[in-house]
Design an enzyme around this catalytic site. Structure first.
Site, PDB file in Angstrom:
ATOM      1  N   SER A  98       0.801  -1.230   0.000  1.00 24.76           N
ATOM      2  CA  SER A  98       0.000   0.000   0.000  1.00 24.76           C
ATOM      3  C   SER A  98       0.831   1.276   0.000  1.00 24.76           C
ATOM      4  O   SER A  98       0.269   2.361  -0.178  1.00 24.76           O
ATOM      5  CB  SER A  98      -0.959   0.004   1.194  1.00 24.76           C
ATOM      6  OG  SER A  98      -2.044  -0.869   0.947  1.00 24.76           O
TER       7      SER A  98
ATOM      8  N   ARG B   9     -11.676  -7.087 -10.015  1.00 24.21           N
ATOM      9  CA  ARG B   9     -11.385  -7.171  -8.583  1.00 24.21           C
ATOM     10  C   ARG B   9     -11.734  -5.872  -7.861  1.00 24.21           C
ATOM     11  O   ARG B   9     -12.034  -5.878  -6.666  1.00 24.21           O
ATOM     12  CB  ARG B   9      -9.901  -7.492  -8.363  1.00 24.21           C
ATOM     13  CG  ARG B   9      -9.553  -8.934  -8.659  1.00 24.21           C
ATOM     14  CD  ARG B   9      -8.178  -9.294  -8.165  1.00 24.21           C
ATOM     15  NE  ARG B   9      -7.121  -8.660  -8.916  1.00 24.21           N
ATOM     16  CZ  ARG B   9      -6.101  -7.999  -8.369  1.00 24.21           C
ATOM     17  NH1 ARG B   9      -6.033  -7.854  -7.062  1.00 24.21           N
ATOM     18  NH2 ARG B   9      -5.169  -7.468  -9.122  1.00 24.21           N
TER      19      ARG B   9
ATOM     20  N   TYR C 191     -11.420   2.019   3.645  1.00 22.26           N
ATOM     21  CA  TYR C 191     -10.180   1.777   2.921  1.00 22.26           C
ATOM     22  C   TYR C 191     -10.468   0.780   1.802  1.00 22.26           C
ATOM     23  O   TYR C 191     -11.003  -0.307   2.054  1.00 22.26           O
ATOM     24  CB  TYR C 191      -9.146   1.217   3.888  1.00 22.26           C
ATOM     25  CG  TYR C 191      -7.738   1.184   3.364  1.00 22.26           C
ATOM     26  CD1 TYR C 191      -7.095   2.360   2.993  1.00 22.26           C
ATOM     27  CD2 TYR C 191      -7.043  -0.004   3.259  1.00 22.26           C
ATOM     28  CE1 TYR C 191      -5.789   2.339   2.530  1.00 22.26           C
ATOM     29  CE2 TYR C 191      -5.744  -0.049   2.803  1.00 22.26           C
ATOM     30  CZ  TYR C 191      -5.118   1.132   2.433  1.00 22.26           C
ATOM     31  OH  TYR C 191      -3.829   1.107   1.966  1.00 22.26           O
TER      32      TYR C 191
END
Length: 386
Positions: free
Chosen positions: A61, A145, A160
């Protein structure tokens, strides 16, 4: 007081961590620190090879900051704006639905077409309503996805999720480049960075330096090598939210440039946007709510319980000073395998801790990161007092 070196070496010797790289710099040039400790792999036969500073980490991330910078560069070129409807470039989101309720008795979700438009600002601050619902299904392509019904109307909550992946697709569609190529050209080249890649097997010299993942099975137990695959080494598409690999030293060059506001990546007004706290009451409450869970709080940076924070386009922002550490307005974030960074524009310092330990939000790694940060501020104080 133990030194940074003795603290980290003791952690390595106790197998609390396999190794780590730590780098910090001040914008005025008075302070620079870069060290690596331990080994690159705990696998038998490889556990004598030292962890070098040029080792390569899956940034996970931490990729989001690079994608956010890339998107804001496109805003500077007027290729899109922060507050327009993103469906001009992302038609996949045009008729997206939002969950509005559940049926009584059955718990079946009830959906309706979203009323609010999704903007780039929403995508980068995790306020679009897009979640990570399907992201773990690696049999799907990136768009599939990332494409799931919204969990709230855009701008009316915080979760998130995949917003930064969509922002990366916007960059690709206006630039005509893959996100890997865009970041290499527009972030790597200006800062003389050569290690940022997404499809790492295509770069043999970089791939051979990849740090091997270690696993901690028990919360306070030792780390060990694992044959478990934590993340596919190569993806067919570039995930702007989690797909990049880089060395810790190279990633620090990005943090330093942004903290210094040197205009090599972004103009000053866009750096301000990167740090600008999302201050709506709904968002702040949403962030505060998720941080009540200890595990989630650790994944989001392991701040002292009750720290006043919110989210900005570049990551999480503290709204108060952390004693002995970063100051109010500083930005931080991290990656799944316990890579953590911070940028403090007020003090003029940034730093990053790099490891490849699973699971995320590891308390031992967080403790070492916090100690590294404290030692950095102690060193800066010593310099200013001299």
């Amino acid at each position: 007081m133990p030194s940074t070196e003795s603290t980290f070496q003791a952690a390595v010797d106790a197998k609390a961590i396999p190794g780590a790289a730590i780098v910090a710099t001040s914008v005025d040039g008075s302070y620079s620190y870069a060290r690596s400790f331990g080994v690159r792999s705990l696998k038998d036969g490889e556990d004598s090879k030292p962890l070098e500073l040029d080792a390569i980490y899956w940034m996970a991330s931490c990729t989001k900051l690079m994608t956010a910078i890339s998107a804001l560069q496109c805003v500077e070129r007027s290729q899109f704006t922060l507050d327009e409807d993103v469906t001009r470039l992302l038609p996949e989101l045009k008729d997206i639905q939002v969950q509005i309720s559940v049926e009584n008795g059955t718990g079946t979700p009830v959906f309706a077409k979203a009323k609010n438009k999704i903007t780039l600002r929403h995508l980068l601050t995790h306020t679009s309503g897009l979640s990570y619902t399907k992201f773990g299904d690696l049999s799907l392509g990136l768009i599939d996805r990332c494409l799931a019904p919204l969990v709230f109307e855009p701008g009316e909550g915080f979760i998130y999720g995949t917003g930064v992946d969509w922002a990366g697709l916007m960059v690709e569609r206006v630039s005509g480049l893959s996100l890997e190529s865009y970041i290499q050209q527009h972030i790597g080249t200006p800062l003389d960075i050569g290690s940022i890649v997404f499809r790492i097997r295509s770069y043999p010299d970089i791939f051979r330096r990849l740090v091997v993942v270690s696993l901690r099975k028990e919360k306070s137990g030792p780390v060990q090598w694992t044959p478990q695959t934590i993340w596919p080494v190569d993806m067919t598409e570039d995930s702007g939210g989690s797909g990049a690999y880089a060395s810790i030293v190279d990633y620090q060059k990005i943090l330093h440039s942004i903290t210094a506001n040197d205009s090599r990546l972004l103009q000053s007004n866009m750096v301000d946007e990167l740090f600008r706290p999302e201050m709506s009451a709904v968002v702040r409450e949403g962030v505060k709510r998720v941080l009540m869970d200890e595990t989630t709080n650790n994944i989001y940076g392991g701040l002292p319980k009750g720290t006043d924070v919110t989210y900005a386009m570049g990551g999480m922002v503290v709204l108060e000073d952390l004693p002995g550490r970063r100051t109010k307005g500083s930005l931080h974030w991290g990656g799944l395998l316990n890579v953590f960074f911070w940028m403090d524009r007020t003090t003029g310092v940034s730093g990053i801790y790099g490891s490849q330990v699973f699971p995320a939000g590891d308390p031992t790694c967080l403790g070492l990161f916090a100690e590294f940060e404290r030692k950095t501020y102690e060193a800066l104080k010593s310099i200013s007092d001299a």
